[in-house]
Design an enzyme around this catalytic site. Structure first.
Site, PDB file in Angstrom:
ATOM      1  N   HIS A  97      29.667  -7.579  92.736  1.00 32.98           N
ATOM      2  CA  HIS A  97      30.826  -6.394  92.922  1.00 32.98           C
ATOM      3  C   HIS A  97      30.134  -4.962  93.096  1.00 32.98           C
ATOM      4  O   HIS A  97      30.652  -4.066  93.369  1.00 32.98           O
ATOM      5  CB  HIS A  97      31.776  -6.186  91.436  1.00 32.98           C
ATOM      6  N   ASP A 120      40.509  -6.630  88.707  1.00 28.80           N
ATOM      7  CA  ASP A 120      39.236  -7.067  87.938  1.00 28.80           C
ATOM      8  C   ASP A 120      39.595  -7.046  86.210  1.00 28.80           C
ATOM      9  O   ASP A 120      40.417  -6.520  85.716  1.00 28.80           O
ATOM     10  CB  ASP A 120      38.263  -5.861  88.105  1.00 28.80           C
ATOM     11  N   HIS A 122      37.039  -6.283  84.306  1.00 24.72           N
ATOM     12  CA  HIS A 122      36.155  -5.526  84.002  1.00 24.72           C
ATOM     13  C   HIS A 122      36.480  -4.115  84.937  1.00 24.72           C
ATOM     14  O   HIS A 122      37.016  -4.102  85.862  1.00 24.72           O
ATOM     15  CB  HIS A 122      34.715  -5.681  84.395  1.00 24.72           C
ATOM     16  N   ASP A 124      34.053  -1.654  85.969  1.00 27.31           N
ATOM     17  CA  ASP A 124      33.103  -1.679  86.924  1.00 27.31           C
ATOM     18  C   ASP A 124      32.829  -0.243  87.033  1.00 27.31           C
ATOM     19  O   ASP A 124      32.657   0.295  88.195  1.00 27.31           O
ATOM     20  CB  ASP A 124      33.374  -2.216  87.959  1.00 27.31           C
ATOM     21  N   HIS A 137      26.545  -4.044  89.135  1.00 22.96           N
ATOM     22  CA  HIS A 137      27.987  -4.715  89.551  1.00 22.96           C
ATOM     23  C   HIS A 137      28.898  -3.994  88.188  1.00 22.96           C
ATOM     24  O   HIS A 137      29.942  -4.157  88.717  1.00 22.96           O
ATOM     25  CB  HIS A 137      27.947  -6.137  89.695  1.00 22.96           C
ATOM     26  N   ASP A 228      37.925  -8.676  92.314  1.00 22.39           N
ATOM     27  CA  ASP A 228      36.920  -9.516  91.613  1.00 22.39           C
ATOM     28  C   ASP A 228      37.620 -10.744  91.143  1.00 22.39           C
ATOM     29  O   ASP A 228      38.573 -10.571  90.388  1.00 22.39           O
ATOM     30  CB  ASP A 228      36.482  -8.691  90.316  1.00 22.39           C
ATOM     31  N   ASP A 230      37.241 -12.616  88.864  1.00 24.73           N
ATOM     32  CA  ASP A 230      37.159 -12.848  87.642  1.00 24.73           C
ATOM     33  C   ASP A 230      38.409 -12.115  87.022  1.00 24.73           C
ATOM     34  O   ASP A 230      38.518 -12.125  85.744  1.00 24.73           O
ATOM     35  CB  ASP A 230      35.865 -12.621  86.866  1.00 24.73           C
ATOM     36  N   GLU A 273      32.069 -11.700  93.619  1.00 21.85           N
ATOM     37  CA  GLU A 273      31.750 -12.323  92.466  1.00 21.85           C
ATOM     38  C   GLU A 273      31.970 -13.971  92.373  1.00 21.85           C
ATOM     39  O   GLU A 273      32.104 -14.567  91.232  1.00 21.85           O
ATOM     40  CB  GLU A 273      32.413 -11.637  91.088  1.00 21.85           C
TER      41      GLU A 273
HETATM   42  N1  LIG Z   1      30.981  -4.231  81.767  1.00 19.28           N
HETATM   43  C1  LIG Z   1      29.944  -4.980  81.575  1.00 19.28           C
HETATM   44  C2  LIG Z   1      30.339  -6.092  82.830  1.00 19.28           C
HETATM   45  C3  LIG Z   1      30.258  -5.958  84.159  1.00 19.28           C
HETATM   46  C4  LIG Z   1      30.862  -7.038  84.938  1.00 19.28           C
HETATM   47  C5  LIG Z   1      30.963  -6.601  86.489  1.00 19.28           C
HETATM   48  C6  LIG Z   1      31.899  -7.624  87.267  1.00 19.28           C
HETATM   49  O1  LIG Z   1      33.340  -7.051  87.147  1.00 19.28           O
HETATM   50  O2  LIG Z   1      31.915  -7.115  88.669  1.00 19.28           O
HETATM   51  C7  LIG Z   1      28.520  -4.313  82.327  1.00 19.28           C
HETATM   52  O3  LIG Z   1      28.619  -3.317  82.804  1.00 19.28           O
HETATM   53  O4  LIG Z   1      27.509  -5.002  82.435  1.00 19.28           O
HETATM   54 MN   LIG Z   2      33.850  -6.467  89.173  1.00 23.36          MN
HETATM   55 MN   LIG Z   3      34.742  -8.616  86.617  1.00 27.75          MN
END
Ligand SMILES: N[C@@H](CCCCC(O)O)C(=O)O
Ligand SMILES: [Mn+2]
Ligand SMILES: [Mn+2]
Ligand SMILES: [Mn+2]
Length: 314
Positions: A97, A120, A122, A124, A137, A228, A230, A273
């Site tokens: 992402h 998403d 998340h 991001d 990402h 995304d 996910d 993703e």
């Molecule tokens: N918030 C977590 C997970 C991020 C997930 C990224 C995906 O949604 O693109 C991080 O900052 O590592």
């Molecule tokens: Mn994402």
């Molecule tokens: Mn995500």
């Protein structure tokens, strides 16, 4: 519609190899044939020749591989600008992402009044200083939102990126794994955010109505849909790097896609993703199939069915 398809084979915004194979998996799943079969004019710009060598020495704060990600972002931005300028709807296939830094920035050069719908699990929107993982990402929106500019350290490779969005241009749907810094930013900036709790509370139709009303009340601005995979429940998209239980049902996902299509203003869509290196072969097949289903709905395929112009009962 006239579609410009861009492959973004990239994985350096996170730690799991495999998202660079996302574009290929979607192509092998018959994406182009499917879009063509529903009447679209698809121009395949091919896969961007992204370099994803590690650049360990580039590490600033906790942003990993910043020069590699920055270099990719520039290439992505230039290509997306070109596609949008050509009058085609840009379908960008990722890739992790972090691709959205480039796709949103690239669209902005041609359509500065863009709005962003971020689907998403998340948010991001971690800055390099709020991120716990250092994976870029999880940071794309923090590089693009003007209100966060004072909190962004200078990261090598991103000198070209000028923030181009304000908080009111963005709406989230599907959140269910949001970091403390991200939650604070969402509330402080007043970003429209519908987590899975609000999806359960109001239903997807009300959420969609409110989200679009919030970012584009007059219904005239070009839409950037950053999808995304996910955001969907892991049972629907198991081959992804950061799965979170309790995601969007396929019907909720398709509804979002259909409502975006109904605006007639979809301008750029990211599909992020997809990681065909994760899970079983069946998992990859399931992920690709559901993702293609979502994409076809973004481009007007309707569950109600349709018939060619001039059709008559024989
Ligand atoms: N918030 C977590 C997970 C991020 C997930 C990224 C995906 O949604 O693109 C991080 O900052 O590592
Ligand atoms: Mn994402
Ligand atoms: Mn995500
Ligand atoms: Mn703008």
């Amino acid at each position: 519609a006239k579609i410009g398809l861009v492959g973004v084979p990239f994985s350096k915004g996170q730690q799991r190899d495999g998202t660079e194979k996302g574009p290929g998996a979607l192509r092998n799943g018959g994406l182009l044939e499917t879009l063509t079969s529903i009447g679209h004019d698809v121009h395949d710009y091919g896969d961007l020749p992204l370099d994803f060598s590690d650049d360990k020495e580039g590490q600033i704060g906790v942003a990993k591989n910043p020069k590699t990600v920055g270099h990719a972002s520039k290439m992505i931005a230039d290509k997306v600008s070109e596609v949008v300028k050509s009058g085609r709807t840009c379908l960008a296939l990722g890739g992790d992402h972090s691709m959205a830094i480039g796709t949103i920035y690239g669209q902005h050069q041609v359509q500065p009044d863009q709005v962003v719908l971020w689907i998403d699990a998340h948010a991001d929107i971690n800055t390099p200083l709020t991120s716990g993982s250092g994976n870029m990402h999880g940071m794309p929106l923090s590089f693009l939102v003007k209100e966060l500019d004072p909190y962004l350290p200078k990261i090598p490779g991103f000198e070209f990126v000028k923030p181009c969005l304000t908080a009111k241009d963005i709406a989230y749907i599907g959140l269910r794994d949001v970091d403390p810094g991200e939650r604070y930013i969402i509330e402080k900036l007043g970003i429209t955010a519908f987590s899975m709790q609000e999806v359960d509370k109001y239903g997807i139709n009300e959420v969609m109505t409110r989200a679009l009303k919030a970012i584009d009340p007059e219904g005239k601005r070009p839409i950037h849909l950053s999808f995304d995979v996910d955001s969907l429940d892991p049972s629907l998209a198991p081959s992804t790097g950061t799965p979170v239980l309790g995601g969007l049902s396929l019907r909720e996902g398709l509804y979002i896609a259909e409502e975006v299509a109904n605006t007639g203003r979809l301008s750029v869509i990211d599909v992020a993703e997809v990681n065909p290196s994760l899970g079983s072969e069946q998992d990859v097949e399931t992920t690709v199939k559901n993702t293609i289903e979502f994409i076809t709905k973004c481009f007007g395929k309707r569950r109600q069915g349709a018939y060619p112009p001039g059709y008559h009962i024989p």
